[in-house]
Design a protein around this motif. Structure first.
Motif, mmCIF file in Angstrom:
data_model
loop_
_atom_site.group_PDB
_atom_site.id
_atom_site.type_symbol
_atom_site.label_atom_id
_atom_site.label_comp_id
_atom_site.label_asym_id
_atom_site.label_seq_id
_atom_site.Cartn_x
_atom_site.Cartn_y
_atom_site.Cartn_z
ATOM 1 N N TYR A 97 0.607 8.442 5.518
ATOM 2 C CA TYR A 97 0.494 7.346 6.480
ATOM 3 C C TYR A 97 0.864 6.048 5.778
ATOM 4 O O TYR A 97 0.504 5.826 4.610
ATOM 5 N N SER A 98 1.567 5.178 6.467
ATOM 6 C CA SER A 98 2.050 3.934 5.855
ATOM 7 C C SER A 98 0.917 3.067 5.326
ATOM 8 O O SER A 98 1.091 2.341 4.341
ATOM 9 N N ILE A 99 -0.248 3.149 5.946
ATOM 10 C CA ILE A 99 -1.364 2.306 5.523
ATOM 11 C C ILE A 99 -1.815 2.666 4.109
ATOM 12 O O ILE A 99 -2.396 1.839 3.401
ATOM 13 N N ARG A 100 -1.528 3.877 3.654
ATOM 14 C CA ARG A 100 -1.927 4.285 2.298
ATOM 15 C C ARG A 100 -1.094 3.571 1.226
ATOM 16 O O ARG A 100 -1.440 3.597 0.051
ATOM 17 N N ASN A 101 0.004 2.946 1.653
ATOM 18 C CA ASN A 101 0.820 2.160 0.737
ATOM 19 C C ASN A 101 0.859 0.683 1.121
ATOM 20 O O ASN A 101 1.710 -0.071 0.629
ATOM 21 N N GLY A 102 -0.059 0.278 2.009
ATOM 22 C CA GLY A 102 -0.116 -1.122 2.422
ATOM 23 C C GLY A 102 1.104 -1.576 3.197
ATOM 24 O O GLY A 102 1.463 -2.757 3.175
ATOM 25 N N LEU A 103 1.748 -0.645 3.924
ATOM 26 C CA LEU A 103 2.998 -0.961 4.621
ATOM 27 C C LEU A 103 2.921 -0.626 6.107
ATOM 28 O O LEU A 103 3.870 -0.115 6.701
ATOM 29 N N SER A 104 1.796 -0.924 6.728
ATOM 30 C CA SER A 104 1.582 -0.573 8.132
ATOM 31 C C SER A 104 2.036 -1.653 9.106
ATOM 32 O O SER A 104 1.683 -1.612 10.286
ATOM 33 N N LEU A 105 2.803 -2.634 8.616
ATOM 34 C CA LEU A 105 3.485 -3.605 9.471
ATOM 35 C C LEU A 105 4.922 -3.736 8.980
ATOM 36 O O LEU A 105 5.220 -3.451 7.818
ATOM 37 N N VAL A 106 5.798 -4.209 9.857
ATOM 38 C CA VAL A 106 7.164 -4.490 9.441
ATOM 39 C C VAL A 106 7.143 -5.590 8.383
ATOM 40 O O VAL A 106 6.466 -6.608 8.541
ATOM 41 N N ILE A 107 7.864 -5.378 7.300
ATOM 42 C CA ILE A 107 7.950 -6.390 6.255
ATOM 43 C C ILE A 107 8.621 -7.644 6.799
ATOM 44 O O ILE A 107 9.676 -7.573 7.438
ATOM 45 N N ILE A 108 8.004 -8.780 6.575
ATOM 46 C CA ILE A 108 8.572 -10.075 6.944
ATOM 47 C C ILE A 108 8.977 -10.785 5.659
ATOM 48 O O ILE A 108 8.185 -10.850 4.714
ATOM 49 N N PRO A 109 10.210 -11.290 5.586
ATOM 50 C CA PRO A 109 10.648 -11.975 4.358
ATOM 51 C C PRO A 109 9.660 -13.057 3.936
ATOM 52 O O PRO A 109 9.211 -13.858 4.753
ATOM 53 N N THR A 114 5.124 -4.789 -0.068
ATOM 54 C CA THR A 114 6.157 -4.141 -0.869
ATOM 55 C C THR A 114 5.652 -2.776 -1.336
ATOM 56 O O THR A 114 4.442 -2.577 -1.491
ATOM 57 N N LEU A 115 6.557 -1.833 -1.518
ATOM 58 C CA LEU A 115 6.181 -0.489 -1.942
ATOM 59 C C LEU A 115 5.685 -0.505 -3.385
ATOM 60 O O LEU A 115 6.304 -1.098 -4.266
ATOM 61 N N SER A 116 4.582 0.162 -3.617
ATOM 62 C CA SER A 116 4.009 0.210 -4.959
ATOM 63 C C SER A 116 4.899 1.004 -5.903
ATOM 64 O O SER A 116 5.532 1.993 -5.521
ATOM 65 N N GLY A 117 4.922 0.583 -7.150
ATOM 66 C CA GLY A 117 5.653 1.339 -8.167
ATOM 67 C C GLY A 117 5.028 2.692 -8.431
ATOM 68 O O GLY A 117 5.674 3.581 -8.993
ATOM 69 N N LYS A 118 3.766 2.884 -8.020
ATOM 70 C CA LYS A 118 3.077 4.150 -8.218
ATOM 71 C C LYS A 118 3.369 5.162 -7.107
ATOM 72 O O LYS A 118 2.956 6.314 -7.201
ATOM 73 N N ALA A 119 4.050 4.720 -6.067
ATOM 74 C CA ALA A 119 4.355 5.625 -4.956
ATOM 75 C C ALA A 119 5.293 6.731 -5.436
ATOM 76 O O ALA A 119 6.188 6.497 -6.256
ATOM 77 N N TYR A 120 5.077 7.939 -4.929
ATOM 78 C CA TYR A 120 5.969 9.061 -5.228
ATOM 79 C C TYR A 120 6.807 9.310 -3.984
ATOM 80 O O TYR A 120 6.267 9.605 -2.912
ATOM 81 N N THR A 121 8.116 9.154 -4.115
ATOM 82 C CA THR A 121 8.974 9.174 -2.941
ATOM 83 C C THR A 121 9.877 10.407 -2.891
ATOM 84 O O THR A 121 10.015 11.153 -3.860
ATOM 85 N N MET A 122 10.511 10.544 -1.749
ATOM 86 C CA MET A 122 11.454 11.636 -1.550
ATOM 87 C C MET A 122 12.631 11.531 -2.514
ATOM 88 O O MET A 122 13.160 12.549 -2.990
ATOM 89 N N GLY A 123 13.042 10.302 -2.817
ATOM 90 C CA GLY A 123 14.106 10.131 -3.802
ATOM 91 C C GLY A 123 13.719 10.719 -5.142
ATOM 92 O O GLY A 123 14.520 11.403 -5.794
ATOM 93 N N GLN A 124 12.481 10.472 -5.563
ATOM 94 C CA GLN A 124 12.007 10.998 -6.839
ATOM 95 C C GLN A 124 11.858 12.512 -6.794
ATOM 96 O O GLN A 124 12.121 13.208 -7.777
ATOM 97 N N LEU A 125 11.428 13.029 -5.643
ATOM 98 C CA LEU A 125 11.286 14.476 -5.468
ATOM 99 C C LEU A 125 12.605 15.186 -5.762
ATOM 100 O O LEU A 125 12.651 16.162 -6.525
ATOM 101 N N GLY A 142 10.733 -3.272 0.554
ATOM 102 C CA GLY A 142 10.391 -4.320 -0.396
ATOM 103 C C GLY A 142 11.457 -4.576 -1.436
ATOM 104 O O GLY A 142 12.234 -3.685 -1.781
ATOM 105 N N SER A 143 11.462 -5.825 -1.927
ATOM 106 C CA SER A 143 12.485 -6.233 -2.888
ATOM 107 C C SER A 143 11.936 -6.483 -4.287
ATOM 108 O O SER A 143 12.680 -6.879 -5.182
ATOM 109 N N ALA A 144 10.641 -6.260 -4.503
ATOM 110 C CA ALA A 144 10.088 -6.379 -5.856
ATOM 111 C C ALA A 144 10.733 -5.317 -6.742
ATOM 112 O O ALA A 144 11.098 -4.237 -6.260
ATOM 113 N N PRO A 145 10.889 -5.595 -8.030
ATOM 114 C CA PRO A 145 11.562 -4.619 -8.914
ATOM 115 C C PRO A 145 10.973 -3.217 -8.836
ATOM 116 O O PRO A 145 11.715 -2.223 -8.848
ATOM 117 N N GLN A 146 9.645 -3.119 -8.732
ATOM 118 C CA GLN A 146 9.015 -1.788 -8.684
ATOM 119 C C GLN A 146 9.173 -1.106 -7.335
ATOM 120 O O GLN A 146 8.807 0.059 -7.178
#
Length: 510
Positions: A97-109, A114-125, A142-146
């Motif tokens: 669920y998006s709320i588990r990554n603090g992303l339960s709203l559309v990102i506003i500039p 922003t997505l946590s660097g600790k998130a495990y994603t499909m890309g990494q899979l 998100g645009s943060a480096p992580q």
């Protein structure tokens, strides 16, 4: 003569044994060969937009290639997503669920979401499984480096800024039109405005060119060309690939390319439907040309239901033609937790595994792809976090009509606003349009009003949710059990602070 017969028989047996051995070896290699995976994600395309879901020609915008894909694969009729772009993409990438990554709203500039660097994603899979990985289009996490695609397993990224959406092409023209920055030259505004970005591996984000309205109109041509080039390069190298192509089909402003402008009978939205369908066909043709379609899982889906009358202002000619799609028989618009917002189309083709022309009404969440792909790859997902997706391989294979899911929760910001259990939809917050007259808006701008008693609807009997069932409170029992299980998981794996862009009594940052 007798000896000759014996020798002939022995030689025949050896040849046959050798042939069987080689065939068995080839079969074994075929089974062990990792399938390529392509995930094409449309943006805000509704349940009723494609021909295979009741739209297409009937809506003035034929979609022959997606209809062809449906005839050769599996069509999901109860595919459920999250209420908006960022939440759905977070759920797809993480299986949570998006709320588990603090992303339960559309990102506003400018907001800290922003997505946590600790998130495990499909890309990494897929990266961990030895795949080449690429993302061409919209990240919106998100645009943060992580948070960048390269930090989450993608070898290549090319697309719009990773913290904003397709409509950001209009930011500079709007600023110029309204003189918001005084006498600043247009060139300076475009230089400081959104640019097309690229990233190689986990390197720095590089600017390519300003993201203008002209670039917006032709962007899907670029993304598709880059996708096909990536596929051909990896195939020539003999390496399996994961291609994530979240292109712009369906998202306002639906500016069609020159090739498709005026092609539909309903305006720019229809033109973009036909264009996106064409690009899907280009990918399908490339797979056939490379002779790898039999070993490729191709998914074509949408991130949300369509926008409604709230995007009337995106009409370019002042004719009052809404840039909107069709959510079929379901109520609501993008941004709400209504069935029309969170139920959309999904077609999956995996030759030899998904039956051609098949349909499944199993409840299937966008989060379910992560554990399903992990199962196909023989990979294990992390155990130090909650995984809300479930393995739905049996649905893909036609071995289960119901699948492994019978419930789903919907969050907006910090709030659990709605849930599904079997055919029942329950609301804990009311989805109301705000304003009156010309100021009436819904979707992302809807008001989630508090309720003291939940609302219940049977969405199979009443897909438009016109009949509130006041005597069905017993449904609360099974749904409250689902909620309790979720709350128990949060105690074990606490959520980060939820998305917040309006409540300044709390810290903005995570």
């Amino acid at each position: 003569m007798f000896l000759k017969k014996i020798l002939t028989g022995v030689l025949s047996a050896l040849i046959a044994t050798s042939s069987v051995s080689v065939h068995a070896q080839n079969s074994s290699e075929a089974k062990q060969k990792k399938p390529n995976v392509i995930f094409i994600l449309a943006d805000n395309v509704g349940y009723g937009d494609l021909g295979s879901y009741g739209g297409g020609e009937l809506r003035g915008a034929p979609t022959p290639r997606s209809d062809e894909l449906a005839k050769s694969g599996l069509r999901l009729t109860q595919y459920l997503v999250e209420p908006a772009c960022t939440p759905s993409r977070a759920a797809l990438m993480t299986g949570q669920y998006s709320i588990r990554n603090g992303l339960s709203l559309v990102i506003i500039p400018g907001s800290p979401s922003t997505l946590s660097g600790k998130a495990y994603t499909m890309g990494q899979l897929f990266k961990d499984a030895g795949y080449s990985t690429a993302l061409f289009g919209k990240w919106h996490l998100g645009s943060a480096p992580q948070s960048l695609p390269g930090a989450h397993g993608f070898d290549q990224f090319y697309g719009i800024p990773p913290d904003i959406s397709w409509d950001s092409a209009s930011l500079v023209p709007q600023a110029i039109q309204t003189h918001s920055f005084g006498d600043v030259p247009d060139k300076v505004l475009y230089d400081k405005g959104p640019w097309i970005n690229q990233q190689k591996g986990n390197g720095p984000l590089e600017r390519v060119k300003p993201y203008t309205m002209a670039v917006r109109a032709e962007i899907d041509n670029e993304l598709t060309d880059k996708s096909i080039a990536f596929m051909k390069q990896q195939n020539a190298a003999g390496k399996p690939f994961f291609l994530y192509l979240p292109f712009s089909m369906g998202h306002y402003p639906n500016l069609p390319s020159k090739q498709f402008a005026g092609k539909s009978r309903i305006g720019q939205y229809g033109d973009k439907m036909m264009e996106g369908d064409y690009h899907l066909g280009q990918v399908m043709d490339a797979l056939k040309e490379m002779n790898i379609e039999d070993n490729t899982i191709l998914v074509f889906a949408s991130d949300n239901g369509s926008t409604g009358q709230t995007v009337m202002h995106w009409d370019r000619q002042g004719l009052g033609a809404p840039d909107m799609g069709s959510n079929g028989p379901f109520r609501g618009d993008l941004g709400e937790a209504t069935e029309g917002a969170v139920r959309t189309f999904c077609i999956i083709r995996w030759p030899g595994h998904t039956a051609p022309g098949s349909t499944s009404n199993a409840m299937f969440s966008i989060m379910d792809f992560m554990p399903t792909f992990a199962n196909i790859l023989g990979a294990k997902l992390p155990t130090d976090r909650a995984i809300d997706g479930v393995n739905q391989l049996d649905v893909l294979m036609g071995k289960s009509a119901t699948g492994n899911r019978e419930s789903l929760l919907s969050f907006i910001g910090p709030d659990l606003v709605a849930a599904r259990w079997k055919q029942w939809r329950i609301y804990f917050k009311d989805m109301n349009r705000t304003g009156t007259g010309q100021q009436t808006v819904g979707g992302l701008w809807a008001n989630s009003a508090p309720l003291y008693t939940p609302k219940f609807y049977n969405v199979e009997m009443d897909p438009h949710e016109d009949l509130q069932l006041t005597n069905y409170a017993w449904i609360g029992g099974p749904i409250f059990k689902v909620v309790e299980e979720y709350l128990a998981s949060v105690k074990k794996f606490p959520n980060p602070p939820p998305s917040n862009v309006t409540n300044f009594s709390q810290p903005l940052s995570n």
